[in-house]
Motif scaffolding. Structure first.
Motif, PDB file in Angstrom:
ATOM      1  N   HIS A 103       0.823  -1.212   0.000  1.00  0.00           N
ATOM      2  CA  HIS A 103       0.000   0.000   0.000  1.00  0.00           C
ATOM      3  C   HIS A 103       0.855   1.261   0.000  1.00  0.00           C
ATOM      4  O   HIS A 103       0.499   2.250  -0.656  1.00  0.00           O
ATOM      5  N   ALA A 106       1.688   1.844  -3.496  1.00  0.00           N
ATOM      6  CA  ALA A 106       0.495   2.245  -4.253  1.00  0.00           C
ATOM      7  C   ALA A 106       0.073   3.670  -3.906  1.00  0.00           C
ATOM      8  O   ALA A 106      -0.343   4.441  -4.780  1.00  0.00           O
ATOM      9  N   HIS A 107       0.177   4.035  -2.628  1.00  0.00           N
ATOM     10  CA  HIS A 107      -0.202   5.397  -2.213  1.00  0.00           C
ATOM     11  C   HIS A 107       0.692   6.441  -2.867  1.00  0.00           C
ATOM     12  O   HIS A 107       0.212   7.500  -3.299  1.00  0.00           O
ATOM     13  N   TRP A 110      -0.366   6.769  -6.388  1.00  0.00           N
ATOM     14  CA  TRP A 110      -1.623   7.529  -6.418  1.00  0.00           C
ATOM     15  C   TRP A 110      -1.345   9.027  -6.271  1.00  0.00           C
ATOM     16  O   TRP A 110      -1.912   9.846  -6.994  1.00  0.00           O
ATOM     17  N   LEU A 119      -4.202   1.369  -8.560  1.00  0.00           N
ATOM     18  CA  LEU A 119      -5.408   0.558  -8.378  1.00  0.00           C
ATOM     19  C   LEU A 119      -5.170  -0.905  -8.738  1.00  0.00           C
ATOM     20  O   LEU A 119      -5.763  -1.802  -8.128  1.00  0.00           O
ATOM     21  N   GLN A 122      -3.552  -2.313  -5.707  1.00  0.00           N
ATOM     22  CA  GLN A 122      -4.587  -2.521  -4.682  1.00  0.00           C
ATOM     23  C   GLN A 122      -5.362  -3.801  -4.958  1.00  0.00           C
ATOM     24  O   GLN A 122      -5.604  -4.606  -4.043  1.00  0.00           O
ATOM     25  N   ASN A 123      -5.745  -4.009  -6.199  1.00  0.00           N
ATOM     26  CA  ASN A 123      -6.526  -5.188  -6.563  1.00  0.00           C
ATOM     27  C   ASN A 123      -5.743  -6.476  -6.323  1.00  0.00           C
ATOM     28  O   ASN A 123      -6.281  -7.450  -5.786  1.00  0.00           O
ATOM     29  N   SER A 126      -5.527  -7.195  -2.616  1.00  0.00           N
ATOM     30  CA  SER A 126      -6.807  -7.722  -2.141  1.00  0.00           C
ATOM     31  C   SER A 126      -6.968  -9.191  -2.512  1.00  0.00           C
ATOM     32  O   SER A 126      -7.411 -10.013  -1.696  1.00  0.00           O
ATOM     33  N   ASP A 132      -7.876  -5.027   1.697  1.00  0.00           N
ATOM     34  CA  ASP A 132      -8.286  -4.068   0.668  1.00  0.00           C
ATOM     35  C   ASP A 132      -8.090  -2.643   1.193  1.00  0.00           C
ATOM     36  O   ASP A 132      -8.926  -2.129   1.933  1.00  0.00           O
ATOM     37  N   HIS A 134      -7.523   1.186  -0.050  1.00  0.00           N
ATOM     38  CA  HIS A 134      -7.536   2.087  -1.200  1.00  0.00           C
ATOM     39  C   HIS A 134      -6.227   2.871  -1.244  1.00  0.00           C
ATOM     40  O   HIS A 134      -5.734   3.331  -0.202  1.00  0.00           O
ATOM     41  N   PRO A 135      -5.633   3.024  -2.419  1.00  0.00           N
ATOM     42  CA  PRO A 135      -4.342   3.712  -2.489  1.00  0.00           C
ATOM     43  C   PRO A 135      -4.379   5.174  -2.065  1.00  0.00           C
ATOM     44  O   PRO A 135      -3.327   5.765  -1.781  1.00  0.00           O
ATOM     45  N   GLU A 155     -10.897   5.213   0.869  1.00  0.00           N
ATOM     46  CA  GLU A 155     -10.034   6.177   0.179  1.00  0.00           C
ATOM     47  C   GLU A 155      -9.573   7.348   1.026  1.00  0.00           C
ATOM     48  O   GLU A 155      -8.417   7.773   0.946  1.00  0.00           O
TER      49      GLU A 155
END
Length: 264
Positions: A103, A106-107, A110, A119, A122-123, A126, A132, A134-135, A155
């Motif tokens: 994450h 990913a953040h 993002w 995303l 993230q997927n 998960s 799960d 959200h980024p 989010e």
């Protein structure tokens, strides 16, 4: 961690190749982490090499700040989870730790407006780890996701430093409203298994949420909330104050005597 890996490999020679490729062949924690995440999250359409390049680039570019967060998360697991026998045990096998590190990458993607890639990560997290996040969510350092299965973080969530979250926790919204719609979790908070914190509500620093609770309103700092809907131990007007940081003690039952006189 290298010393732990060497010792494990000596005790279990069948694992020597695994430990070498996962840890001992790497010159830095960041390289080993990028490789391990790439191995875990790759598939036929997302090859290991591609994911390694993405993870390693972000970990290297973000430098000491991100590195400190990764190391703080490692220490959090080792110090707070009695099931964790070593740092290498956490690094290789604890999906909560790995999900948070994925994450973090990913953040950053993002934040750089590389939202499609964020995303996808993230997927995959998960699908692979059952976590799960959200980024767009902001997560502090020294965070423990204990067991981690079924954790959902929306989010606009903000999670502070030194927070402990158990499995099956949802930090979510209350409907279809957009904007800033998710919880804000203060430093040192402990959130018990199966809890839902819904809406743009604040859980104050050092608060504790009992397992299975549903939180819809603000929880003051250093108080305990339990139940569905959650209510404060000691009452709303004069709630009982915690004298120790619950995310460190991981004590999830100390409130029972005050909360209920029902004893099995």
């Amino acid at each position: 961690m290298r010393e732990e890996a060497i010792l494990d490999a000596e005790q279990e020679p069948v694992l020597s190749c695994y430990y070498y490729t996962s840890i001992l062949s790497h010159k830095s924690l960041e390289s080993a982490l990028a490789n391990h995440l790439a191995v875990k999250l790759s598939n036929s359409s997302l090859p290991i090499g591609t994911l390694f390049d993405v993870f390693f680039a972000v970990l290297e570019e973000q430098g000491p700040d991100l590195g400190r967060a990764v190391r703080a998360d490692l220490r959090a697991v080792k110090e707070r989870d009695p099931a964790c026998i070593s740092y290498v045990h956490c690094f290789l096998g604890f999906k909560g730790f790995l999900a948070i590190q994925a994450h973090r990458v990913a953040h950053e993607l993002w934040r750089r407006q590389r939202k499609a890639l964020a995303l996808v990560i993230q997927n995959r997290v998960s699908e692979v780890f059952g976590v799960d996040i959200h980024p767009g969510a902001r997560v502090g350092s020294g965070v423990l996701l204990d067991h981690a299965t079924g954790v959902v973080i929306g989010e606009t969530v903000e999670v502070g430093d030194d927070v402990s979250i158990l499995h099956g926790v949802t930090l979510g919204g209350t409907g279809k409203a957009g904007g800033d719609r998710h919880p804000k979790i203060g430093d040192g908070v402990l959130i018990g298994a199966g809890t839902c914190v819904l809406g743009n509500v604040r859980v104050g620093a050092g608060a504790k949420i009992g397992a299975g609770s549903v939180v819809l309103k603000e929880v003051p700092a250093r108080t305990t909330a339990v139940g569905n809907p959650a209510r404060l131990i000691g009452g709303k007007e004069n709630p009982t104050k915690l004298d120790r940081m619950p995310s460190f003690t991981m004590d999830q039952t100390s409130h029972i005597a005050e909360w209920s006189d029902y004893v099995i």
